[in-house]
Design an enzyme around this catalytic site. Structure first.
Site, PDB file in Angstrom:
ATOM      1  N   ASP A 105      -5.265  59.394  23.237  1.00 15.30           N
ATOM      2  CA  ASP A 105      -6.547  58.973  22.592  1.00 15.30           C
ATOM      3  C   ASP A 105      -7.456  58.653  23.460  1.00 15.30           C
ATOM      4  OD1 ASP A 105      -5.461  58.967  19.975  1.00 15.30           O
ATOM      5  OD2 ASP A 105      -4.765  57.000  20.098  1.00 15.30           O
TER       6      ASP A 105
ATOM      7  N   CYS B 271     -39.087  33.943  34.390  1.00 12.40           N
ATOM      8  CA  CYS B 271     -39.718  34.918  33.306  1.00 12.40           C
ATOM      9  C   CYS B 271     -39.307  36.044  33.678  1.00 12.40           C
ATOM     10  CB  CYS B 271     -41.099  34.296  33.533  1.00 12.40           C
ATOM     11  SG  CYS B 271     -42.003  35.434  34.841  1.00 12.40           S
TER      12      CYS B 271
ATOM     13  N   CYS C 133     -40.417  37.814  37.022  1.00 16.44           N
ATOM     14  CA  CYS C 133     -39.421  37.334  38.032  1.00 16.44           C
ATOM     15  C   CYS C 133     -38.249  38.332  38.163  1.00 16.44           C
ATOM     16  CB  CYS C 133     -38.913  36.043  38.121  1.00 16.44           C
ATOM     17  SG  CYS C 133     -40.076  34.665  37.762  1.00 16.44           S
TER      18      CYS C 133
ATOM     19  N   ASP D 107      -5.371  54.170  20.204  1.00 17.52           N
ATOM     20  CA  ASP D 107      -4.341  53.095  21.007  1.00 17.52           C
ATOM     21  C   ASP D 107      -3.582  53.771  22.077  1.00 17.52           C
ATOM     22  OD1 ASP D 107      -2.764  54.307  19.173  1.00 17.52           O
ATOM     23  OD2 ASP D 107      -1.371  52.808  19.633  1.00 17.52           O
TER      24      ASP D 107
ATOM     25  N   ASP E  40      -7.474  57.182  15.055  1.00 16.05           N
ATOM     26  CA  ASP E  40      -6.357  58.020  15.152  1.00 16.05           C
ATOM     27  C   ASP E  40      -5.313  57.271  14.081  1.00 16.05           C
ATOM     28  OD1 ASP E  40      -4.090  58.890  16.475  1.00 16.05           O
ATOM     29  OD2 ASP E  40      -3.385  57.179  17.054  1.00 16.05           O
TER      30      ASP E  40
END
Length: 760
Positions: free
Chosen positions: A652, A25, A28, A648, A448
Site C-alpha cells: 500500500d 507576536c 517576531c 496497512d 485497501d
C-alpha cells in the site's frame, strides 16, 4: 536535532530544532524566520509562535546548529538547539513557569503604580466633585508631577521590555508589537511631559496630560500577556502528557539479580520485569508470564488487552493485573512512544498552507499601522476641532495600540497545537501538519481491503456436517489433514480446532494439489478437502444442500471448501477474512460527511464486490496490483477530486504516497506508516471519519481565530482613528484600545482551547 554522521559526511540535509524565547507576536515570528532563511546553507525554516520552536533544514557543510542558534539569539530572541526532547521539555516548562511568575510579579507592580494615576485623572468620571477636591488639596502642578513620577516608573520598570525591544526593532525597519506599544505609550507620555514641564510650547486649549493612558496601556497589555501565557500553557498539554508517560527506570535482570536502573541505560536484549500497576518501561516482547495491558495511550481504546508470551508490548502502557518479563526490542528514540512524541511535535510545529496568507498580511501590517497612525495624527491636527493637537495625539495612539498583531500570530498555531494534541488523545497521529488542512477537503476515501477493511487473516465462519456426522468430528478430521498445509485456509481450520480444544487423529500420506485441495489417509479412508472442482475431479457428487451453500457463501465473500471421506461428501466449510466491526460504521459516517468511499484491492472481483455490498461502498476496483492502485488514485485526481487512501501493508506504500492524504493503520507495517501523513494507532476504522471531522473542526477554529484577529483589528482601526466622530462624536480612548487589543489574544487562545473537549 535529528541526523546521522553518515548523512553529515555525505552532505545530506540535516534537520535542527531550536527552542526560541521572547517571541511575542506574528511580526517576531516573521523576523526570526526571515533571518534564518537568509543564513547560508539553510534550505527550509519554519518558526512557530505557539510552540516557541524553529524547525530548520540546512546543509551542514555551510552552517552548524550552534551558528544558527547564535544568529537567532543575536537578533534579540534567545535560542538553543533541542537535543534531548524530555530534558528540553522540562527546561522549557520550567522556563515558562518562571516567566509566568515574573510576568505576574511585573503586572502587579504595574497595577500598583498605575492605579493611583488612573484614580487621580479618571476619578472625576466616577466620583462627583473629585476633580475639585484634587485641585484644592494637591493642585494641578503637584497632581501632574505625581502622575509623571508614577507613570515613568511604570514605563522604566515593569514596561521596560516594550521599549528595550520595540524601539531597536523600529530602527532596524522591522517593527513588531513591542514597537506599537512603545510608540503609543511613549507618545502619550512625551506629550504629557511637554504639557507638564513646558506648557508654553502648547496652546492653552491643548494643555492636557495623558499619563494615565501611557500607564494603563502598559498595564493592560501586561495583563493580556499574563492571561495569554496562562492559556498558552494549556495548549501543549498533549506533548507534556506523552512525555510524562515515559518511565524513568526499569527493573532489569542482570547476573540473576533484579536491578532498578535508569531507562537510558537499558539495552536491546535486556530482560525486564514488569509488576502489576507498573508502566511498561520500554518496547519489548513478553518472554514469561502475561497480563492485561492498558494501551489507551497509543490506541485510544479504553479496554485493556491481553498480552501473553511471544506478544509485543509498548513502553509507556500500563500493566494492570499480572506480571511478566519482557525482552527489550527498542529503546530511546526508537520506541513507539518516542516516535509518537516526535510525530505530534512535528505536526504541532507545522505551517498549514493557510499560514502563508497570515505571514503575508502580518509582514505588511505593522508598517501600515504606523503609517495609518501618522496619517491619523496629521489629519486630526490639520482638520480636527480644538484642541486639535491633543485629539491628534489621542487618536494616533489609539490606532497604534488597537492594531497590535499578537492575535494574528497565535490564530493558526494554537489551533494546530490543540487540534493535533486532541487527535493524539483519540489515537490519531498527524505525521505531517499540513495533512490537518488537506484532510478537511477530502472528497473520496479509498480503502485497501485485506487487513484494512478486513482483519487480514482468514477464519472459519461456517461448518455444516452431513447427516450422521458431528461438527467436532468433522473439524478434528479436517484439522488433522490441514495442519500439514501452510495455506491460509488450512491455518484457519486448524486454529478453529485448537480454539475448541479438539484432539486430532493421526493421518498419513498427505498430498497437496496446488490451487485445488489436499488429501490424506486416516483410519483406512481417503480424506479429501478442497474446492467443488476438486470434488468433481475425483467423482464426488455434492448434495443439493452443499451446492446451495456454494452459491450463498460465494455471494457474501466467503470461500467454500468441501470435505469427503472416500467418495462421500461429509461437510461444507466456509472460510473468510472477516470484515472489521468498525468498517460499516466508518463508511456510514463518511457518507454522512459527504465523502465518497472506494475500495481498491488485489482480491478477486467476486469477493471484493461482496464486501463492498455489505459495507455500502460506492465504487470497487478489484484485482488491482500496487501500481494499479496508484493509477486509480491518479484517475481520481484528474477528475479534480481530493483523495485519501487508507492501507496497512507494504504493497500500500505507493498508494499512500500518491494520495493527497495517506492514512496508515498503526497495526500495519512500518513501511506503510512511514509513507502516510496520518496514522491510526488502533485498527478501528472509525478513526478515519473521526480524523476528517477533527480536521474540519480545527480548520473552522482557525478560520474563527483569523476572522477575529483580522476583522477585529481592521474594523477597530477606523474607530480608533476617529471615523465615528463626525457623525456621533465618539472617540476610542487609548485605554480602551489597550484593553480590547489584549482581549483579542486571550479570545484567540481560549477559542483554540475549546478543541481540547472536541467529540466527533
Amino acid at each position: 536535532m535529528t541526523s546521522s554522521p553518515e548523512d553529515s559526511a555525505a552532505g545530506a540535509p540535516q534537520t535542527l530544532e531550536l527552542a526560541v524565547s521572547d517571541m511575542s507576536c506574528a511580526a517576531c515570528v516573521n523576523r526570526v524566520q526571515k533571518a534564518i532563511r537568509a543564513a547560508p546553507g539553510v534550505q527550509q525554516a519554519n518558526v512557530n509562535l505557539a510552540t516557541e520552536r524553529a524547525w530548520i533544514a540546512f546543509d551542514p557543510g555551510q552552517t552548524s546548529p550552534q551558528a544558527l542558534a547564535e544568529l537567532v539569539t543575536g537578533i534579540g530572541y534567545p535560542a538553543e538547539p533541542v537535543v534531548d526532547a524530555r530534558e528540553q521539555a522540562q527546561r522549557q516548562a520550567q522556563h515558562k513557569r518562571e516567566a509566568f511568575l515574573r510576568l505576574q510579579h511585573t503586572f502587579l507592580i504595574a497595577l500598583l503604580l498605575t492605579l493611583p494615576v488612573f484614580i487621580l485623572e479618571m476619578g472625576a468620571h466616577l466620583i462627583p466633585g473629585w476633580h475639585h477636591w484634587i485641585e484644592d488639596t494637591l493642585g494641578q502642578t503637584r497632581n501632574w508631577l505625581l502622575q509623571f513620577v508614577l507613570t515613568t516608573l511604570v514605563m522604566v520598570w515593569p514596561g521596560r521590555d516594550f521599549y528595550r525591544l520595540g524601539f531597536p526593532a523600529l530602527l532596524r525597519g522591522s517593527p513588531d508589537m513591542n514597537s506599537l506599544v512603545a510608540l503609543g505609550s511613549a507618545s502619550a507620555w512625551l506629550y504629557s511631559v511637554v504639557a507638564t514641564f513646558m506648557p508654553d510650547w502648547l496652546p492653552d486649549s491643548a494643555r492636557h496630560v495623558y499619563f494615565e493612558a501611557a500607564a494603563v496601556i502598559v498595564t493592560l497589555i501586561l495583563l493580556g500577556r499574563l492571561l495569554e501565557a496562562r492559556a498558552k500553557g494549556r495548549t501543549g498539554a498533549a506533548i507534556k502528557r506523552l512525555i510524562g508517560l515515559q518511565p524513568r527506570t526499569a527493573r532489569v535482570l542482570r547476573d540473576g539479580q533484579e536491578q532498578d536502573i535508569d531507562i537510558a541505560l537499558v539495552l536491546p536484549g535486556d530482560l525486564v520485569r514488569v509488576r502489576p500497576g507498573e508502566k511498561v518501561p520500554t518496547d519489548g516482547t513478553i518472554t514469561e508470564g502475561g497480563s492485561y495491558v492498558d494501551e489507551s495511550m497509543i490506541t485510544g481504546e479504553p479496554v485493556p488487552v491481553q498480552r501473553t508470551v511471544g506478544q509485543p508490548v509498548v513502553g509507556g502502557t500500563l500493566n494492570t493485573t499480572g506480571s511478566f518479563t519482557l525482552s527489550v526490542t527498542h529503546t530511546g528514540r526508537d520506541t513507539v512512544l518516542a516516535r509518537i512524541i516526535g510525530m505530534v511535535e512535528t505536526a504541532q510545529g507545522a505551517r498549514l498552507p493557510i499560514q502563508a496568507l497570515v505571514d503575508t498580511v502580518t509582514g505588511w501590517f505593522v508598517p501600515v499601522v504606523i503609517g495609518l497612525a501618522l496619517l491619523t495624527f496629521a489629519l486630526w491636527w490639520w482638520l480636527g476641532p480644538e484642541p486639535a493637537l491633543t485629539l491628534a495625539l489621542v487618536n494616533a495612539v489609539a490606532v497604534l495600540i488597537i492594531a497590535c498583531p499578537c492575535a494574528m500570530g497565535l490564530a493558526t498555531p494554537t489551533s494546530i497545537m490543540v487540534g493535533t494534541g486532541r487527535a493524539a488523545d483519540m489515537g490519531i497521529l498527524f505525521r505531517q501538519g499540513d495533512a490537518l488542512q488537506g484532510l478537511s477537503r477530502v472528497d473520496v476515501v479509498a480503502f485497501d481491503k485485506t487487513g484494512t477493511l478486513t482483519l487480514g487473516k482468514p477464519v472459519l465462519t461456517d461448518l455444516e456436517p452431513a447427516a450422521g456426522y458431528s461438527r467436532e468430528q468433522v473439524l478434528a478430521l479436517a484439522a488433522a489433514v490441514q495442519q500439514h498445509s501452510e495455506h491460509p485456509i488450512a491455518q484457519a481450520i486448524v486454529a478453529a480446532a485448537q480454539q475448541d480444544g479438539l484432539s486430532l487423529p493421526e493421518v498419513s500420506g498427505f498430498e497437496a494439489v496446488t490451487g485445488a485441495g489436499v488429501q490424506a489417509q486416516t483410519q483406512g479412508q481417503c480424506l479429501r478437502i478442497g474446492s467443488a472442482a476438486f470434488m468433481e475431479q475425483h467423482g464426488i457428487a455434492l448434495p443439493p444442500t452443499m451446492l446451495a451453500r456454494l452459491q450463498d457463501w460465494g455471494q457474501t465473500g466467503r470461500t467454500p471448501v468441501f470435505m469427503a471421506l472416500d467418495q462421500t461428501a461429509v461437510a461444507a466449510i466456509a472460510v473468510a477474512d472477516p470484515i472489521k466491526e468498525s468498517a460499516a460504521r466508518a463508511i456510514e459516517a463518511l457518507h454522512r460527511q459527504g465523502v465518497r468511499s472506494v475500495m481498491i484491492t488485489g482480491d478477486n472481483r467476486h469477493t471484493a464486490q461482496a464486501v463492498a455490498r455489505q459495507l455500502g461502498i460506492d465504487d470497487v476496483h478489484p484485482e488491482t496490483l500496487p501500481d494499479g492502485k496508484v493509477a486509480v488514485l491518479q484517475a481520481l485526481h484528474e477528475r479534480g477530486l481530493k483523495t485519501a487512501f487508507v492501507g496497512d501493508g507494504i504493497n500500500d506504500a505507493p498508494a499512500l504516497a500518491t494520495a493527497d492524504i495517506g492514512i496508515a493503520i498503526g497495526t500495519g507495517t512500518d513501511v506503510a506508516i512511514e509513507s502516510a501523513a496520518v496514522v491510526l494507532m488502533s485498527d478501528d476504522l472509525h478513526g478515519v471519519p473521526d480524523a476528517i471531522a477533527l480536521s474540519r473542526a480545527t480548520l473552522r477554529n482557525i478560520h474563527q481565530n483569523l476572522f477575529w484577529a483580522f476583522a477585529y483589528n481592521t474594523a477597530l482601526i477606523p474607530v480608533a482613528a476617529g471615523a465615528l466622530y463626525p457623525a456621533w462624536g465618539i472617540l476610542l480612548s487609548p485605554v480602551f484600545a489597550a484593553g480590547a487589543m489584549a482581549l483579542s489574544s486571550v479570545f484567540v487562545v481560549s477559542n483554540a482551547l475549546r478543541l481540547k473537549g472536541y467529540r466527533p
